[in-house]
Design an enzyme around this catalytic site. Structure first.
Site, PDB file in Angstrom:
ATOM      1  N   LEU A 112       0.865  -1.194   0.000  1.00  0.00           N
ATOM      2  CA  LEU A 112       0.000   0.000   0.000  1.00  0.00           C
ATOM      3  C   LEU A 112       0.890   1.227   0.000  1.00  0.00           C
ATOM      4  O   LEU A 112       1.855   1.278   0.760  1.00  0.00           O
ATOM      5  CB  LEU A 112      -0.845   0.058   1.288  1.00  0.00           C
ATOM      6  CG  LEU A 112      -1.911  -1.003   1.511  1.00  0.00           C
ATOM      7  CD1 LEU A 112      -2.460  -0.873   2.927  1.00  0.00           C
ATOM      8  CD2 LEU A 112      -3.045  -0.842   0.496  1.00  0.00           C
ATOM      9  N   HIS A 113       0.595   2.188  -0.857  1.00  0.00           N
ATOM     10  CA  HIS A 113       1.341   3.454  -0.762  1.00  0.00           C
ATOM     11  C   HIS A 113       0.597   4.644  -1.340  1.00  0.00           C
ATOM     12  O   HIS A 113       1.053   5.775  -1.221  1.00  0.00           O
ATOM     13  CB  HIS A 113       2.696   3.336  -1.462  1.00  0.00           C
ATOM     14  CG  HIS A 113       2.602   3.399  -2.957  1.00  0.00           C
ATOM     15  ND1 HIS A 113       2.260   2.315  -3.709  1.00  0.00           N
ATOM     16  CD2 HIS A 113       2.764   4.422  -3.825  1.00  0.00           C
ATOM     17  CE1 HIS A 113       2.240   2.662  -4.992  1.00  0.00           C
ATOM     18  NE2 HIS A 113       2.527   3.940  -5.093  1.00  0.00           N
ATOM     19  N   ARG A 114      -0.574   4.410  -1.982  1.00  0.00           N
ATOM     20  CA  ARG A 114      -1.277   5.544  -2.602  1.00  0.00           C
ATOM     21  C   ARG A 114      -1.679   6.547  -1.545  1.00  0.00           C
ATOM     22  O   ARG A 114      -2.226   6.159  -0.490  1.00  0.00           O
ATOM     23  CB  ARG A 114      -2.568   5.080  -3.283  1.00  0.00           C
ATOM     24  CG  ARG A 114      -2.358   4.170  -4.406  1.00  0.00           C
ATOM     25  CD  ARG A 114      -2.587   4.809  -5.762  1.00  0.00           C
ATOM     26  NE  ARG A 114      -1.795   4.050  -6.686  1.00  0.00           N
ATOM     27  CZ  ARG A 114      -0.769   4.505  -7.398  1.00  0.00           C
ATOM     28  NH1 ARG A 114      -0.447   5.766  -7.355  1.00  0.00           N
ATOM     29  NH2 ARG A 114      -0.082   3.719  -8.183  1.00  0.00           N
TER      30      ARG A 114
ATOM     31  N   ARG B 177       6.596   5.956   2.277  1.00  0.00           N
ATOM     32  CA  ARG B 177       5.450   6.807   2.616  1.00  0.00           C
ATOM     33  C   ARG B 177       4.556   6.119   3.653  1.00  0.00           C
ATOM     34  O   ARG B 177       4.098   6.724   4.624  1.00  0.00           O
ATOM     35  CB  ARG B 177       4.643   7.090   1.333  1.00  0.00           C
ATOM     36  CG  ARG B 177       3.286   7.733   1.564  1.00  0.00           C
ATOM     37  CD  ARG B 177       2.494   7.781   0.271  1.00  0.00           C
ATOM     38  NE  ARG B 177       2.974   8.815  -0.640  1.00  0.00           N
ATOM     39  CZ  ARG B 177       2.617  10.104  -0.581  1.00  0.00           C
ATOM     40  NH1 ARG B 177       1.789  10.537   0.350  1.00  0.00           N
ATOM     41  NH2 ARG B 177       3.084  10.959  -1.452  1.00  0.00           N
TER      42      ARG B 177
END
Ligand code: UD1
Length: 398
Positions: A221-223, A256
């Site tokens: 996950l990084h959005r 992030r």
């Protein structure tokens, strides 16, 4: 016939750029090494220059990929680092302008949809340098996504648009791009996967992590839409803890995401789950090996939707949309609402109750040879362009 050497300048900036640029640079090197009569276009050779903007700079997000993918060391490193979108884009623009002026390439090649892609294209366009965009025409139709802005604008500025799927061609035509600029070539990211299959198969990462092949799920996950907002990320973290009761999870953390989980006080809760492993980002070979042996993958990445399709591993994309619909129609991908914990758990349960077939899917042109086609089209285009300008010149001289 005399050979004319054209200068190609490639720009990379972030992790997902490296595996797309590496096979294209390798294909152009092969072109140069082939005996002249065997080249698809006679009288053309390439000189290649690589610029790394430094948008991603950690060893785990950048350096490891150069070693593994056989990318040459960059000729220019711009070191722009992190910042807001405006800061990052502006820093790439300021730093790349003198490089483009000094190098004066015949063609700038940019890939994907990151801030470095748009920044480089914008500067090149204003300097009158021709631009090729690889992975053109992908559209999520979600203008709230920073990458969608980068895609739309880069495509408008580009002279050659290389597409990975037919729906991208349609998107570009709908936006008024002339068909002669659109080149359907297939997917260079899959070229990297095919080129490195034996090294991927030799990876021992699954064993090192103590996992059973086919008995675990991989999460990425990084959005910003999934990780930047505390309530949404808390909900996702809770969902992951529930899923960990059903199947062991491995979660390589993007920079992030690690920062946000720490900021929102969510790391410790996840670390307490014995069947949920938070690990550092992996290199390319280990990461693909980890996906290859997974029972399923949950992600919000773009490229992973494509790689799981070719690997035949079920993929649940935790997003409301995808710019890669071919991975749903012709692949293993399915969209799941990231805000709906019950839907995610239901989708995982469905995958786990369906026998695993590992059936690999091959959308058109995802055959490991897209980069060769890109290089042939570039050679043809540059040769024609050159002939045209020589033609103009001789007309003037007459
Ligand atoms: C960027 C791309 C995204 C791509 C993703 C892949 C844009 C708009 N987004 O998002 O399309 O899918 O890369 O990873 O270009 N950081 C580090 N070390 C690094 C790189 C980043 O610690 O090597 C940190 C930064 O400080 C920043 C955060 O990670 O706070 C995000 O990095 P950034 O490049 O801004 O965007 P990504 O989320 O990685």
């Amino acid at each position: 016939m005399a050979t004319r050497t054209f200068k190609l300048l490639h720009v990379v900036g972030t992790r997902p750029n490296f595996m797309k640029v590496a096979p294209i640079m390798a294909a152009a090197r092969c072109w140069n090494e082939a005996p002249a009569p065997e080249r698809a276009v006679s009288g053309v050779a390439f000189r290649q220059v690589l610029v790394h903007t430094g948008q991603h700079y950690d060893q785990t997000m950048s350096e490891v990929f150069f070693d593994e993918l056989g990318l040459p060391q960059p000729d220019h490193y711009l070191g722009v680092g992190s910042g807001s979108h405006a800061e990052q884009t502006a820093r790439v623009m300021l730093a790349i302008e003198p490089t483009l002026v000094a190098e004066a390439p015949d063609l700038l090649l940019v890939v994907g949809d990151v801030n470095s892609t748009l920044a480089a294209a914008l500067v090149a366009h204003k300097l009158g340098i021709a631009i090729a965009h690889v992975e053109a025409g992908l559209r999520s139709q979600d203008r709230g996504m920073p990458e969608e802005t980068n895609r739309l604008l880069t495509d408008q500025l580009s002279d050659m648009l290389f597409t990975t799927c037919r729906d991208a061609d349609k998107n570009l035509l709908r936006e008024g791009i002339p068909s002669r600029r659109i080149h359907f070539v297939g997917n260079p990211m899959i070229d990297s996967l095919e080129a490195h299959r034996s090294k991927i198969d030799a990876s021992t990462i699954v064993m090192e992590l103590g996992l059973i092949p086919g008995g675990y799920a991989v999460i990425t996950l990084h959005r910003p839409s999934n990780v930047d907002e505390p309530e949404g990320l808390r909900r996702l973290a809770r969902t992951l803890r529930r899923l960990a009761d059903r199947i062991p999870l491995v979660f390589p953390l993007h920079a992030r995401t690690r920062a946000r989980l720490a900021e929102f006080g969510l790391i410790e809760g996840l670390e307490r789950e014995t069947s949920l492993r938070l690990i550092e980002p992996l290199g390319y070979l280990d990461f693909v090996a980890l996906m290859q042996d997974a029972r399923l993958v949950l992600t919000d990445s773009g490229g992973i939707q494509e790689e799981t399709t070719v690997l035949g591993v079920p993929c649940l994309t935790l997003r409301h949309n995808t710019e890669r619909p071919v991975t749903i129609s012709d692949g293993t991908n399915r969209l799941v609402d990231p805000d709906d914990s019950a839907a995610i758990q239901g989708a995982v349960a469905t995958v786990l109750s369906t026998p695993s077939t590992r059936e690999q899917h091959r959308p058109e042109g995802w055959d490991g040879r897209a980069s060769e086609r890109i290089v042939v089209d570039i050679a043809r285009w540059l040769a024609d362009d050159c002939a045209e300008s020589l033609g103009d010149k001789s007309m003037q001289e007459v």
